[in-house]
Design a protein around this motif. Structure first.
Motif, PDB file in Angstrom:
ATOM      1  N   LEU A 116     -10.415  -5.394  -7.926  1.00 53.80           N
ATOM      2  CA  LEU A 116     -11.305  -5.447  -6.771  1.00 53.80           C
ATOM      3  C   LEU A 116     -10.902  -6.523  -5.763  1.00 53.80           C
ATOM      4  N   LEU A 117      -9.928  -7.350  -6.116  1.00 51.72           N
ATOM      5  CA  LEU A 117      -9.414  -8.332  -5.162  1.00 51.72           C
ATOM      6  C   LEU A 117      -8.426  -7.710  -4.182  1.00 51.72           C
ATOM      7  N   ARG A 118      -7.985  -6.477  -4.453  1.00 49.60           N
ATOM      8  CA  ARG A 118      -7.062  -5.792  -3.538  1.00 49.60           C
ATOM      9  C   ARG A 118      -7.843  -4.981  -2.535  1.00 49.60           C
ATOM     10  N   PRO A 119      -7.751  -5.314  -1.242  1.00 50.88           N
ATOM     11  CA  PRO A 119      -8.534  -4.611  -0.219  1.00 50.88           C
ATOM     12  C   PRO A 119      -8.246  -3.121  -0.135  1.00 50.88           C
ATOM     13  N   ASP A 120      -7.023  -2.713  -0.498  1.00 52.73           N
ATOM     14  CA  ASP A 120      -6.659  -1.302  -0.390  1.00 52.73           C
ATOM     15  C   ASP A 120      -6.935  -0.503  -1.667  1.00 52.73           C
ATOM     16  N   LEU A 121      -7.643  -1.108  -2.618  1.00 58.16           N
ATOM     17  CA  LEU A 121      -7.946  -0.421  -3.872  1.00 58.16           C
ATOM     18  C   LEU A 121      -8.626   0.922  -3.633  1.00 58.16           C
ATOM     19  N   PHE A 122      -9.629   0.936  -2.768  1.00 55.33           N
ATOM     20  CA  PHE A 122     -10.403   2.155  -2.541  1.00 55.33           C
ATOM     21  C   PHE A 122      -9.533   3.238  -1.902  1.00 55.33           C
ATOM     22  N   GLN A 123      -8.653   2.837  -0.992  1.00 52.90           N
ATOM     23  CA  GLN A 123      -7.743   3.791  -0.351  1.00 52.90           C
ATOM     24  C   GLN A 123      -6.799   4.413  -1.381  1.00 52.90           C
ATOM     25  N   ILE A 124      -6.248   3.571  -2.249  1.00 54.17           N
ATOM     26  CA  ILE A 124      -5.294   4.043  -3.254  1.00 54.17           C
ATOM     27  C   ILE A 124      -5.979   4.941  -4.282  1.00 54.17           C
ATOM     28  N   ALA A 125      -7.149   4.505  -4.754  1.00 53.34           N
ATOM     29  CA  ALA A 125      -7.897   5.290  -5.744  1.00 53.34           C
ATOM     30  C   ALA A 125      -8.293   6.645  -5.164  1.00 53.34           C
ATOM     31  N   ARG A 126      -8.756   6.635  -3.914  1.00 54.03           N
ATOM     32  CA  ARG A 126      -9.161   7.893  -3.268  1.00 54.03           C
ATOM     33  C   ARG A 126      -7.961   8.831  -3.111  1.00 54.03           C
ATOM     34  N   TYR A 127      -6.816   8.283  -2.745  1.00 55.89           N
ATOM     35  CA  TYR A 127      -5.615   9.086  -2.589  1.00 55.89           C
ATOM     36  C   TYR A 127      -5.268   9.797  -3.895  1.00 55.89           C
ATOM     37  N   ALA A 128      -5.350   9.054  -5.014  1.00 57.39           N
ATOM     38  CA  ALA A 128      -5.047   9.649  -6.323  1.00 57.39           C
ATOM     39  C   ALA A 128      -6.059  10.721  -6.695  1.00 57.39           C
ATOM     40  N   VAL A 129      -7.342  10.435  -6.468  1.00 53.45           N
ATOM     41  CA  VAL A 129      -8.389  11.394  -6.813  1.00 53.45           C
ATOM     42  C   VAL A 129      -8.246  12.676  -5.993  1.00 53.45           C
ATOM     43  N   GLU A 130      -7.935  12.523  -4.722  1.00 51.88           N
ATOM     44  CA  GLU A 130      -7.770  13.699  -3.854  1.00 51.88           C
ATOM     45  C   GLU A 130      -6.573  14.550  -4.272  1.00 51.88           C
ATOM     46  N   LYS A 131      -5.639  13.936  -5.003  1.00 46.68           N
ATOM     47  CA  LYS A 131      -4.486  14.674  -5.517  1.00 46.68           C
ATOM     48  C   LYS A 131      -4.780  15.310  -6.876  1.00 46.68           C
ATOM     49  N   GLY A 132      -6.010  15.134  -7.357  1.00 49.96           N
ATOM     50  CA  GLY A 132      -6.404  15.748  -8.618  1.00 49.96           C
ATOM     51  C   GLY A 132      -6.231  14.891  -9.849  1.00 49.96           C
ATOM     52  N   ILE A 133      -6.032  13.592  -9.660  1.00 50.87           N
ATOM     53  CA  ILE A 133      -5.861  12.661 -10.774  1.00 50.87           C
ATOM     54  C   ILE A 133      -7.189  11.998 -11.108  1.00 50.87           C
ATOM     55  N   ARG A 134      -7.474  11.895 -12.378  1.00 49.96           N
ATOM     56  CA  ARG A 134      -8.670  11.183 -12.817  1.00 49.96           C
ATOM     57  C   ARG A 134      -8.372   9.683 -12.809  1.00 49.96           C
TER      58      ARG A 134
ATOM     59  N   THR B  10       0.838  -1.205   0.000  1.00 52.58           N
ATOM     60  CA  THR B  10       0.000   0.000   0.000  1.00 52.58           C
ATOM     61  C   THR B  10       0.867   1.245   0.000  1.00 52.58           C
ATOM     62  N   GLU B  11       1.897   1.255   0.840  1.00 48.59           N
ATOM     63  CA  GLU B  11       2.790   2.409   0.924  1.00 48.59           C
ATOM     64  C   GLU B  11       3.484   2.668  -0.412  1.00 48.59           C
ATOM     65  N   GLU B  12       3.933   1.599  -1.061  1.00 44.83           N
ATOM     66  CA  GLU B  12       4.596   1.753  -2.362  1.00 44.83           C
ATOM     67  C   GLU B  12       3.613   2.245  -3.426  1.00 44.83           C
ATOM     68  N   CYS B  13       2.366   1.809  -3.322  1.00 41.00           N
ATOM     69  CA  CYS B  13       1.344   2.268  -4.264  1.00 41.00           C
ATOM     70  C   CYS B  13       1.080   3.764  -4.110  1.00 41.00           C
ATOM     71  N   LEU B  14       0.967   4.212  -2.870  1.00 34.99           N
ATOM     72  CA  LEU B  14       0.761   5.641  -2.626  1.00 34.99           C
ATOM     73  C   LEU B  14       1.981   6.439  -3.082  1.00 34.99           C
ATOM     74  N   GLY B  15       3.162   5.858  -2.912  1.00 34.81           N
ATOM     75  CA  GLY B  15       4.383   6.501  -3.384  1.00 34.81           C
ATOM     76  C   GLY B  15       4.422   6.600  -4.899  1.00 34.81           C
ATOM     77  N   LEU B  16       3.881   5.577  -5.575  1.00 32.49           N
ATOM     78  CA  LEU B  16       3.811   5.622  -7.034  1.00 32.49           C
ATOM     79  C   LEU B  16       2.910   6.762  -7.493  1.00 32.49           C
ATOM     80  N   VAL B  17       1.791   6.939  -6.815  1.00 31.46           N
ATOM     81  CA  VAL B  17       0.895   8.057  -7.153  1.00 31.46           C
ATOM     82  C   VAL B  17       1.653   9.378  -7.047  1.00 31.46           C
TER      83      VAL B  17
END
Length: 360
Positions: A69-87, A43-50
């Motif tokens: 959808l098999l990744r439990p942290d999908l929603f967290q990662i997607a939300r993090y990207a969206v909050e940063k202004g990424i579509r 998860t941390e590496e995914c947020l770092g990639l964003v």
């Protein structure tokens, strides 16, 4: 050719957030199966990639798999990207979408969900996807997404197995309320190598892409078509416009006019694997770098692979002298799979450039 020292704008990133999948699809480029895969990004590496992508720009990020959808942290990662202004777009087989999940995706909010439907009838879709009930589960998932007011598109991988169902697939997309229909021209990688016998011929590719042009012109803004892994569609658009519009006017609809350059690998697009491997696209199995070892921005700016792909003078064969090379470029992944050289000519294009004909 992109001038030396000028880094092209990154428009889109396809991100294989996991390779795990609940289906066993015949065409899967990653040969995904159920179960876990070692060394997937945390998860941390995914947020770092964003954050790393943000250092380059704000491209659209398509989060796919496997089945994301098999990744439990999908929603967290997607939300993090969206909050940063990424579509953010989610690419899914649709079978795991519940009413709750649809509303969670809307709440993030993701911009679109792309659902893969390759056959308009259950028995053939289930066989192709390797699981009984896959068609009905995907259609139910689409219904939940529409109820939650999530924009959807339908993706279909086209081979000789389903080319005769193109009209039915398009009608299914229209009936489902999809805003876009993306026919994917098969690149036989991964498990998809087993479909080489039913891969379309160059002539069938041409016919299919002309069908797309005709239907897009007919339907105008009702739905957006985007043939994928078919860069020579850019040539067809220009040939058809020139033939049908002697004054050089464009076909009168926004969807047709919003088409981008053909092959974007390493120029406006890249792919990131579940283990952080960066490639020109998901089908071009050549590494540009790995975000576990160096920054995403450095890979995008300095990768030797991307430098080669960005210089059109490197392209060989008839693609290298084609008058449409700047808008098409040929499929580098298909060239690589066919010849072992990603700079060779696109093997599934029947067009003969003027200089090529002159040489002959």
């Amino acid at each position: 050719m992109i001038k030396e020292g000028i880094i092209p704008k990154l428009q889109m990133v396809a991100w294989e957030i996991t390779r795990s999948c609940n289906l066993f699809c015949a065409h899967c480029r990653s040969s995904s199966t159920s179960g876990t895969y070692k060394d997937e990004l945390t998860t941390e590496e995914c947020l770092g990639l964003v954050d790393g992508i943000l250092d380059v720009g704000k491209p659209v990020i398509i989060i796919s798999g496997g089945e994301p959808l098999l990744r439990p942290d999908l929603f967290q990662i997607a939300r993090y990207a969206v909050e940063k202004g990424i579509r953010v777009v989610i690419g899914t087989n649709g079978t795991l979408v519940t009413e709750e999940i649809a509303h969670k995706l809307k709440a993030i909010p993701v911009s679109r969900v792309a659902v893969s439907i390759d056959f308009p009838m259950p028995e053939l879709q289930d066989r192709f996807r390797g699981k009984a009930g896959a068609f009905q589960a995907a259609m139910t998932g689409i219904a939940y997404l529409r109820q939650a007011d999530v924009e959807i598109q339908i993706n279909s991988t086209i081979t000789r197995l389903n080319i005769k169902y193109l009209n039915e697939l398009l009608n299914l997309a229209l009936k489902a309320g999809a805003v876009a229909f993306h026919p994917f021209m098969l690149v036989p990688t991964g498990r998809g190598k087993g479909l080489e016998a039913v891969e379309m011929s160059s002539e069938e590719y041409e016919q299919t892409l002309n069908w797309v042009y005709d239907r897009q012109k007919e339907l105008e803004d009702r739905i957006f078509f985007k043939p994928t892994d078919a860069p020579h569609y850019q040539r067809i658009i220009r040939q058809r416009e020139k033939k049908g519009n002697p004054q050089g006017t464009k076909v009168g609809n926004k969807a047709m006019n919003s088409m981008t350059r053909g092959c974007l690998a390493g120029t406006g697009f890249c792919f990131v694997s579940h283990r952080g491997r960066v490639q020109g696209c998901g089908y071009l199995d050549v590494e540009a770098g790995n975000i576990k070892n160096e920054s995403f921005s450095r890979i995008w700016a300095d990768s030797a692979l991307f430098y080669e792909l960005r210089d059109l003078s490197n392209i060989k064969g008839k693609c290298g002298i084609c008058e449409y090379r700047r808008v098409c470029g040929g499929c580098r992944a298909r060239a690589y799979e066919s010849t072992g050289d990603y700079l060779e000519a696109e093997p599934y294009c029947i067009y003969e450039p003027a200089l090529w004909r002159k040489k002959r």
